[in-house]
Design an enzyme around this catalytic site. Structure first.
Site, short mmCIF file in Angstrom:
data_model
loop_
_atom_site.label_atom_id
_atom_site.label_comp_id
_atom_site.label_asym_id
_atom_site.label_seq_id
_atom_site.Cartn_x
_atom_site.Cartn_y
_atom_site.Cartn_z
N HIS A 34 0.77 -1.24 0.05
CA HIS A 34 0.13 0.02 0.13
C HIS A 34 1.03 1.17 0.04
O HIS A 34 0.39 2.33 -0.54
CB HIS A 34 -0.90 0.05 1.33
CG HIS A 34 -1.71 -1.19 1.45
ND1 HIS A 34 -2.63 -1.55 0.58
CD2 HIS A 34 -1.59 -2.17 2.34
CE1 HIS A 34 -3.33 -2.79 0.99
NE2 HIS A 34 -2.53 -2.94 1.99
N HIS A 55 5.10 6.90 6.66
CA HIS A 55 4.95 6.38 5.07
C HIS A 55 4.50 7.65 4.28
O HIS A 55 4.26 8.50 4.72
CB HIS A 55 4.21 5.42 5.06
CG HIS A 55 2.67 5.88 5.98
ND1 HIS A 55 2.22 5.88 7.36
CD2 HIS A 55 1.73 6.30 5.47
CE1 HIS A 55 1.25 6.16 7.47
NE2 HIS A 55 0.73 6.77 6.42
N HIS A 74 1.92 8.85 0.89
CA HIS A 74 0.77 8.89 -0.07
C HIS A 74 1.24 9.68 -1.36
O HIS A 74 1.74 10.69 -1.12
CB HIS A 74 -0.50 9.19 0.72
CG HIS A 74 -0.77 8.63 1.98
ND1 HIS A 74 -1.70 7.22 1.87
CD2 HIS A 74 -0.36 8.82 3.05
CE1 HIS A 74 -1.57 6.88 3.00
NE2 HIS A 74 -0.74 7.76 3.85
N GLU A 82 -3.60 13.51 0.66
CA GLU A 82 -4.51 13.16 1.28
C GLU A 82 -5.46 14.45 1.81
O GLU A 82 -6.68 14.55 1.42
CB GLU A 82 -4.38 12.14 2.35
CG GLU A 82 -3.59 10.77 1.83
CD GLU A 82 -4.20 9.45 2.56
OE1 GLU A 82 -3.78 9.36 3.85
OE2 GLU A 82 -4.64 8.73 2.03
N HIS A 112 3.32 11.06 6.38
CA HIS A 112 2.80 11.00 7.60
C HIS A 112 3.97 10.26 8.50
O HIS A 112 4.40 9.16 8.29
CB HIS A 112 1.51 9.86 7.70
CG HIS A 112 0.38 10.41 6.71
ND1 HIS A 112 -0.71 9.81 6.14
CD2 HIS A 112 0.11 11.81 6.72
CE1 HIS A 112 -1.63 10.68 5.58
NE2 HIS A 112 -1.31 11.79 5.87
N THR A 172 -6.08 6.78 7.77
CA THR A 172 -6.42 6.94 6.52
C THR A 172 -6.45 5.77 5.41
O THR A 172 -6.86 5.64 4.58
CB THR A 172 -5.63 8.16 5.58
OG1 THR A 172 -4.35 7.58 5.28
CG2 THR A 172 -5.67 9.37 6.25
N THR A 173 -6.29 4.70 6.35
CA THR A 173 -6.22 3.31 5.65
C THR A 173 -6.93 2.28 6.55
O THR A 173 -7.03 2.63 7.82
CB THR A 173 -4.75 2.72 5.46
OG1 THR A 173 -3.91 2.60 6.74
CG2 THR A 173 -4.10 3.36 4.35
#
Ligand SMILES: *[C@@H]1O[C@H](CO)[C@@H](O)[C@H](O)[C@H]1NC(C)=O
Ligand SMILES: *[C@@H]1O[C@H](CO)[C@@H](O)[C@H](O)[C@H]1NC(C)=O
Length: 378
Positions: free
Chosen positions: A90, A115, A117, A129, A142, A224-225
């Site tokens: 992911h 991590h 995005h 995001e 993040h 957010t996941t």
């Protein structure tokens, strides 16, 4: 009776044991069969009313003067032990040492991982995001921390409302290469496939953060996941960090969401969730939305006052110098009995009078000349 109770207990335990891991084994994605809109079918929290990310409308944020600058603890003391980085299908996750933490919140939070995005369309095509005034960034970093004062570990804290604190850093593209970002980018080629892991040299994580840690947005939200637990105290920095277009391109095209043994390679792209409804939540701001204007007007006032003081000071100095020169010059000593300016002013007046007299005689002469006008003798 006892054996029946034990049997029921065993059945319940067995049921929980068989169902609980099932949700975790669900391969969720951002689009497709178990895409964002289906997450809540497998992860009920994803349908909660305090989800992340959100759209921040700056005019609707509430200024909270008690929100002090955040203090990253030990971010720069990275030590010699390498960081583990892995592709979880992911995103790319970088594990952080436990001495890294966050101050400036009601509890002490310990760093766990960071991590990213990102999108797929290059600069100005989304990937971040959180959005601010409907503007989306090109990517988002993040940094995840858990409340180590109240909970023993991340897995326990992530289900508690005050369990996690995440720093959100919006990333946009600019001219220059972000060297700090290369500490991650340079090693993504070693974890192209899901489940691959690499150890990367430890680096100063604070160099990834924006310079201004005092201006940020704060709200209560979620992961957010999946499993989307509503356990996150969010800090979204107002200042964005910059990476080069080439760095963004590399981030967007280097990883696969598929495993090395999978015959069909799937690029890991567009791993960002769409913004979720605020549902009466308040987004607080550590700074006044009007402070930008106030600062400029304050600066203008300061400049005006500064210039005025400078001018007055200069005038005083010039006056002093002139006075000193005059009091020491022989000319002034000789004419000290009579004020010099008076004599100067008289001179031009006398000249003027003479000029006027001259002009009047000239005009009189002119008037006399045309007296025998040609109209008289036709
Ligand atoms: C986290 O802490 C809980 C509660 O103490 C414990 O049951 C669990 O095993 C711990 N999990 C990990 C991964 O250490
Ligand atoms: C988050 O929720 C807690 C508990 O309800 C509350 O005390 C706190 O003020 C909230 N914080 C924000 C930023 O809304």
């Amino acid at each position: 009776m006892d054996s029946l109770g034990l049997c029921i207990l065993l059945m319940v335990l067995c049921f929980q044991w068989t169902t609980a891991p099932a949700a975790e084994e669900i391969t969720w994605t951002y689009t497709g069969l178990v895409g964002q809109t289906e997450w809540s079918e497998y992860f009920p929290d994803c349908a909660g009313n305090a989800q992340s990310p959100v759209e921040v409308v700056t005019t609707q944020t509430k200024y909270d003067p008690s929100l002090l600058p955040l203090t990253p603890l030990g971010y720069s003391q990275h030590g010699n032990k390498p960081f583990a980085m892995y592709n979880n299908g992911h995103t790319a996750v970088i594990e952080l040492p436990e001495w890294m933490g966050l101050g400036g919140l009601p509890w002490l939070y310990t760093a766990v991982q960071m991590h990213l995005h990102w999108g797929s369309g290059g600069p100005s095509h989304g990937g971040g995001e959180h959005t601010v005034n409907e503007m989306s960034a090109d990517a988002e970093l993040h940094v995840v921390h858990y409340n180590s004062e109240l909970y023993p570990n991340m897995s326990k804290a992530m289900t508690q409302s005050d369990g996690l604190a995440v720093l959100g850093i919006l990333i946009v593209t600019g001219e220059e290469t972000n060297l700090a970002f290369n500490n991650i980018l340079n090693y993504l080629g070693r974890i192209r496939h899901a489940d691959q892991k690499v150890f990367i040299p430890a680096f100063d994580v604070q160099t990834l953060l924006p310079e201004d840690l005092g201006r940020y947005f704060r709200y209560n939200g979620s992961l957010t996941t999946p499993p989307c637990h509503q356990s996150v105290t969010w800090t979204l920095f107002n200042e964005r960090i910059q990476i080069s277009p080439a760095q963004l391109l590399k981030l967007e095209t280097i990883l696969y969401s598929s495993k090395a043994e999978d015959p069909d390679r799937m690029l890991l792209q567009d791993n960002y969730r769409t913004t979720q409804p605020l549902n009466h939540r308040v987004v607080f701001a550590s700074f006044s939305a009007e402070s930008g204007r106030e600062l400029t007007s304050g600066e203008v006032t300061a400049i005006v006052i500064g210039v005025m003081c400078g001018c007055v000071g200069l005038a005083v100095i010039i006056r002093f110098i002139v006075k000193t020169i005059r009091s020491t010059s022989s000319w002034d000593v000789l004419h000290s009995s009579r004020p010099a300016p008076m004599s100067r002013m008289k001179e031009p007046e006398e000249e003027k009078k003479q000029d006027m007299a001259l002009n009047s005689t000239c005009e009189a002469g002119k008037k006399e000349e045309p007296s025998p006008s040609p109209q008289r003798d036709p």
